[in-house]
Design an enzyme around this catalytic site. Structure first.
Site, PDB file in Angstrom:
ATOM      1  N   LYS A  44       0.883  -1.163   0.000  1.00 39.03           N
ATOM      2  CA  LYS A  44       0.000   0.000   0.000  1.00 39.03           C
ATOM      3  C   LYS A  44       0.919   1.210   0.000  1.00 39.03           C
ATOM      4  O   LYS A  44       1.670   1.425   0.941  1.00 39.03           O
ATOM      5  CB  LYS A  44      -0.895  -0.011   1.241  1.00 39.03           C
ATOM      6  CG  LYS A  44      -1.808  -1.221   1.302  1.00 39.03           C
ATOM      7  CD  LYS A  44      -2.428  -1.396   2.668  1.00 39.03           C
ATOM      8  CE  LYS A  44      -3.518  -0.395   2.919  1.00 39.03           C
ATOM      9  NZ  LYS A  44      -4.269  -0.721   4.167  1.00 39.03           N
TER      10      LYS A  44
ATOM     11  N   ASP B  79     -14.804  -1.544   9.749  1.00 43.49           N
ATOM     12  CA  ASP B  79     -15.044  -1.437   8.307  1.00 43.49           C
ATOM     13  C   ASP B  79     -15.010  -2.820   7.653  1.00 43.49           C
ATOM     14  O   ASP B  79     -14.375  -3.010   6.615  1.00 43.49           O
ATOM     15  CB  ASP B  79     -14.018  -0.512   7.649  1.00 43.49           C
ATOM     16  CG  ASP B  79     -14.473  -0.034   6.267  1.00 43.49           C
ATOM     17  OD1 ASP B  79     -15.698  -0.051   6.021  1.00 43.49           O
ATOM     18  OD2 ASP B  79     -13.618   0.329   5.450  1.00 43.49           O
TER      19      ASP B  79
END
Length: 430
Positions: A15, A125
């Site tokens: 990432k 999430d």
């Protein structure tokens, strides 16, 4: 982004975000959010949670193929070769059998139990985009950018930040009420289970009092809920229209309006459906691979259609593309809620991927504009931007699309301030 260890040839997921993109919002805030994810991942060690390998939160110089050098921040993670569950369930008429759904739901609950009870962390999430499969088709929870200690900032177990993905949000979040992180994780797990087994949403829009499906759960009219769902257009195309009574019972108890009515981990694990039969490994792999191939074929078809339209000299790149149906990819925050839609559609994703694969320079500009739109529509501001920015579902797993090379023999690692100084000098020379 995908990377390979030159010595071991092992693949890893990265990432990565450039300093320039981070500064478009706030560099210090970005680093704080990224640091939160790193600190949480460092604590975790579970077979169904993605593992942290390496990170750099101070910034490192990389070189692009065009010779340009940029400062980036990154996290190196275990690579889940199977991709996310969205890739298996994104087309209408596709879902897992109840046995396969149970197999993955058991792994999901086992990981949630570890997070809640052992590490005292809530994810906040959970969604099919953040649930990955490894090479052996085992589940891995990813993306801990919004995670926090389950007792909250005040140690009371109550939270106030409205974060997450709208279609997976518990009603107390949507209604901006104080909430317990453990309860909203359970609710989101219920949504995930429903999607895995039916290929559809458990709501017409989202879990609020106005929703024509969810209102039945609010009133505890569970027969009415399943009757209404069975008559819906989505259900008519679901491969699993006939669901077991045990499954139905578990789902409505996970999606209860009042958090006190939702099952807790121990009750979930003791539920009759949860303790049912599991698929053999051969059955599991056969079913999962079949769904994956269908997804790949659909993706290829979607990419071919715009090109065919372009060859016919159509003026609009998207004019020949049919919008995919079924479960649509829900990015970190639904930017289309004011239009009554369910989220960013897959054709946007295809276009972004195509642009990136054609030209590495598109990575920054395309993602920045896309994320800026999300940030403008999301009421929680910066946190919406950053979750969109560093979420798994925003990073495209590309093989050899971007060659970032360090040149440690020629230059030393430089700081952000030095880069700024160089930039200032360039302007002066001009």
């Amino acid at each position: 982004m995908l990377a390979k260890n030159i010595q071991t040839q092992k693949l890893y997921a990265i990432k990565i975000i450039s300093k320039d993109d981070a500064e478009k919002v706030n560099l210090a805030t970005f680093q704080r959010v990224l640091k939160n994810e790193v600190e949480i991942l460092q604590k975790l060690n579970h077979q169904n949670i993605i593992k942290l390998v390496e990170f750099n939160l101070e910034g490192d110089i990389v070189f692009l193929e065009n010779g340009k050098q940029i400062l980036v921040f990154y996290i190196v993670l275990e690579f889940a070769e199977g991709g996310d569950l969205f890739e298996y369930l994104c087309v209408e008429g596709r879902s897992f059998s109840e046995e396969v759904a149970r197999y993955y739901f058991q792994q999901l609950i086992d990981a949630i139990e570890y997070l809640h009870n052992t590490q005292e962390i809530v994810h906040r999430d959970l969604k099919i985009e953040n649930l990955l499969l490894d090479k052996d088709y085992q589940l891995k929870i990813a993306d801990f950018g919004l995670s926090i200690n389950k007792y909250g900032n005040y140690g009371l177990g109550v939270m106030f930040s409205r974060v997450g993905t709208r279609n997976y949000m518990a009603p107390e979040l949507l209604e901006k009420r104080p909430y317990r992180g453990t309860s909203v994780d359970i609710f989101a797990a219920g949504v995930v289970l429903f999607i895995m087994a039916t290929g559809t949403w458990p709501f017409d829009n989202r879990a609020n009092t106005l929703d024509k499906l969810y209102k039945f759960i609010i009133m505890k009219d569970y027969e009415g809920f399943w009757r209404e769902w069975g008559q819906s257009e989505d259900a008519q195309k679901s491969p699993n229209r006939v669901l077991s009574e045990d499954f139905k019972d578990l789902v409505v108890k996970l999606l209860a309006y009042n958090y006190t009515d939702r099952l807790i981990i121990e009750e979930i694990k003791d539920h009759q459906w949860f303790r049912g039969d599991l698929p053999t490994q051969d059955t599991l792999k056969t079913e999962v691979i079949k769904l994956k191939m269908q997804s790949v074929n659909q993706r290829i078809a979607q990419e071919i259609k715009p090109q065919m339209s372009k060859n016919k000299q159509t003026s609009n790149f998207n004019s020949g593309r049919e919008k995919p149906k079924g479960i649509m990819r829900n990015y970190s925050h639904d930017i289309n809620h004011h239009q009554g839609e369910r989220g960013i559609k897959d054709d946007n994703l295809i276009q972004i991927e195509t642009e990136i694969s054609n030209d590495v320079s598109c990575i920054s500009s395309t993602m920045s504009s896309d994320i800026a739109d999300i940030n403008n529509e999301y009421s929680s501001g910066l946190i919406g931007f950053f979750q969109s920015l560093i979420g798994y579902n925003q990073w495209y797993w590309l093989y050899s699309k971007m060659q970032c090379k360090r040149n440690q023999l020629r230059i030393k690692k430089r700081t952000i301030q030095e880069l700024d100084s160089d930039s200032a000098s360039d302007h002066e020379q001009q």
